[in-house]
Design an enzyme around this catalytic site. Structure first.
Site, PDB file in Angstrom:
ATOM      1  CE  LYS A  37     -20.436  58.875   1.833  1.00 36.54           C
ATOM      2  NZ  LYS A  37     -19.209  58.484   1.086  1.00 36.54           N
ATOM      3  NE  ARG A  63     -20.291  64.873  -3.048  1.00 38.07           N
ATOM      4  CZ  ARG A  63     -21.591  64.653  -3.085  1.00 38.07           C
ATOM      5  NH1 ARG A  63     -22.383  65.542  -3.655  1.00 38.07           N
ATOM      6  NH2 ARG A  63     -22.099  63.546  -2.569  1.00 38.07           N
ATOM      7  CB  CYS A 116     -15.771  59.068  -5.324  1.00 34.69           C
ATOM      8  SG  CYS A 116     -15.340  59.475  -3.622  1.00 34.69           S
ATOM      9  CD  GLU A 141     -27.528  50.256   3.562  1.00 37.81           C
ATOM     10  OE1 GLU A 141     -26.541  49.508   3.720  1.00 37.81           O
ATOM     11  OE2 GLU A 141     -27.905  50.620   2.434  1.00 37.81           O
ATOM     12  CB  CYS A 197     -14.394  55.612  -1.642  1.00 36.60           C
ATOM     13  SG  CYS A 197     -15.949  55.868  -2.546  1.00 36.60           S
ATOM     14  CB  CYS A 240     -18.624  55.457  -4.803  1.00 38.03           C
ATOM     15  SG  CYS A 240     -18.797  57.113  -4.096  1.00 38.03           S
ATOM     16  NE  ARG A 245     -20.236  60.442  -5.311  1.00 34.56           N
ATOM     17  CZ  ARG A 245     -19.299  61.318  -4.995  1.00 34.56           C
ATOM     18  NH1 ARG A 245     -19.420  62.037  -3.886  1.00 34.56           N
ATOM     19  NH2 ARG A 245     -18.239  61.485  -5.751  1.00 34.56           N
ATOM     20  CB  SER A 299     -16.888  69.133   4.457  1.00 33.09           C
ATOM     21  OG  SER A 299     -17.903  68.713   3.550  1.00 33.09           O
ATOM     22  CE  LYS A 340     -19.149  61.611   4.928  1.00 37.82           C
ATOM     23  NZ  LYS A 340     -18.072  61.193   4.014  1.00 37.82           N
TER      24      LYS A 340
END
Length: 336
Positions: A207, A217, A134, A245, A132, A142, A229, A286, A260
């Site tokens: 995602k 982050r 980001c 997707e 990525c 991203c 995003r 997270s 995710k």
């Protein structure tokens, strides 16, 4: 009671002949008939790698997780191997960021250096790299920005170059997480053209634009400098779109597909597993980690039981592998 010869299923019986509690009476019985179990081989350990040496920065919102330079990370990776974990996922945190995320595809970038070091010391460990921009862009998005908007097609070349640089350094699997349309195809074509047809792609296929990424982050220093995003990550309300997707990534050459976050999207994991024959990864992210940690630290939850219940639910939903910050603790618990 009906004649026994006419009864073909348990549903045909009734209490007291059937007592489902019989197989729950002891731990040994429960273990004997357990349908879903977590093992170290199911787990992937995510790591945040910083440039430099002897660098260790604890992450306030993720107790027990830290940014660290590769020299310190090697000790944790060795421990993971000894506990039975066979795969790690690397996120890089560079010292320098710019508009085009140039450190992401620099041959001497933080991830590229880390991959070489890890493969030199522990060649059998599967090293997966996050692909990525980001973490490397000054704006925290991203992809490339033009007129305040993330450019999809113009970003693909840089993302593919990033994946190629990781593979040249020795990465075993590349994992594009940017949610730009066509990323998997761009990476697959470039890797194949450069002679890396054997390297798998783990696609962050479904995602979602989730609030559960907040602590990440902070850890990856990748919060967007403006906007959010939601124009490229998925709407949390959609599941049919997730199937589309995943289908597109499979067509483009993905070898493993991912959902995710995991905990709030168990239904998506289940539907993806039912529909596709590829291995399915799930990211226990997270925010999910931080919620359990906070509750446990306040005495509101038994951490071990909560973590094992959550990870079991993710595997039960259909995940073949789980990326989790709990991985080391889980392996210690499993080893007794």
């Amino acid at each position: 009671m009906s004649d026994a010869s006419t009864i073909r299923t348990t549903a045909g019986y009734s209490f007291p002949r059937v007592r489902l509690r019989r197989l729950r009476r002891t731990e040994s019985l429960r273990a004997l008939v357990r349908e879903t179990e977590i093992s170290p081989q199911d787990l992937i350990l995510p790591l945040f790698i910083r440039e430099g040496t002897s660098v260790r920065n604890d992450i306030a919102s993720m107790p027990g997780v830290r940014q660290q330079s590769v020299d310190l990370a090697l000790s944790e990776i060795k421990t993971a191997w000894e506990l039975g974990i066979r795969a790690i996922l690397l996120f890089g945190i560079p010292d320098h960021k710019d508009e085009v995320g140039s450190q992401a595809y620099d041959e001497h970038g933080v991830v590229q250096v880390a991959v070489r070091e890890i493969k030199d010391r522990l060649p059998e460990m599967i090293v997966i790299t996050d692909v990525c921009l980001c973490e490397y862009t000054s704006h925290g998005h991203c992809g490339l920005i033009r007129d305040g908007d993330v450019q999809n097609d113009d970003s693909l070349e840089l993302l593919a170059r990033t994946a190629l640089s990781h593979v040249r350094a020795g990465a075993d699997i590349v994992a594009p997480s940017n949610m730009m349309d066509g990323t998997v195809l761009a990476i697959r074509e470039l890797l194949d053209a450069e002679g890396f047809q054997h390297v798998p792609i783990m696609a962050y296929s479904a995602k979602y634009a989730s609030c559960f990424y907040g602590p990440f982050r902070e850890a990856a220093e990748s919060a967007p400098a403006f906007g959010d995003r939601r124009s490229y990550q998925m709407d949390p309300a959609n599941v049919r779109e997730a199937i589309r997707e995943v289908d597109m990534d499979v067509i483009e050459g993905a070898d493993i597909v991912m959902v995710k976050p995991a905990l709030a999207y168990l239904d998506v994991i289940s539907k993806v597993k039912e529909r596709f024959d590829l291995p399915v990864a799930a990211y226990n992210v997270s925010g999910e980690f931080a919620m359990v940690k906070a509750a446990a630290m306040n005495g509101w939850l038994d951490e071990r039981r909560a973590v094992m219940e959550i990870l079991t639910s993710i595997k039960r939903a259909g995940a073949d592998m789980i990326i989790s910050y709990h991985s080391l603790d889980v392996c210690r618990w499993l080893s007794g």
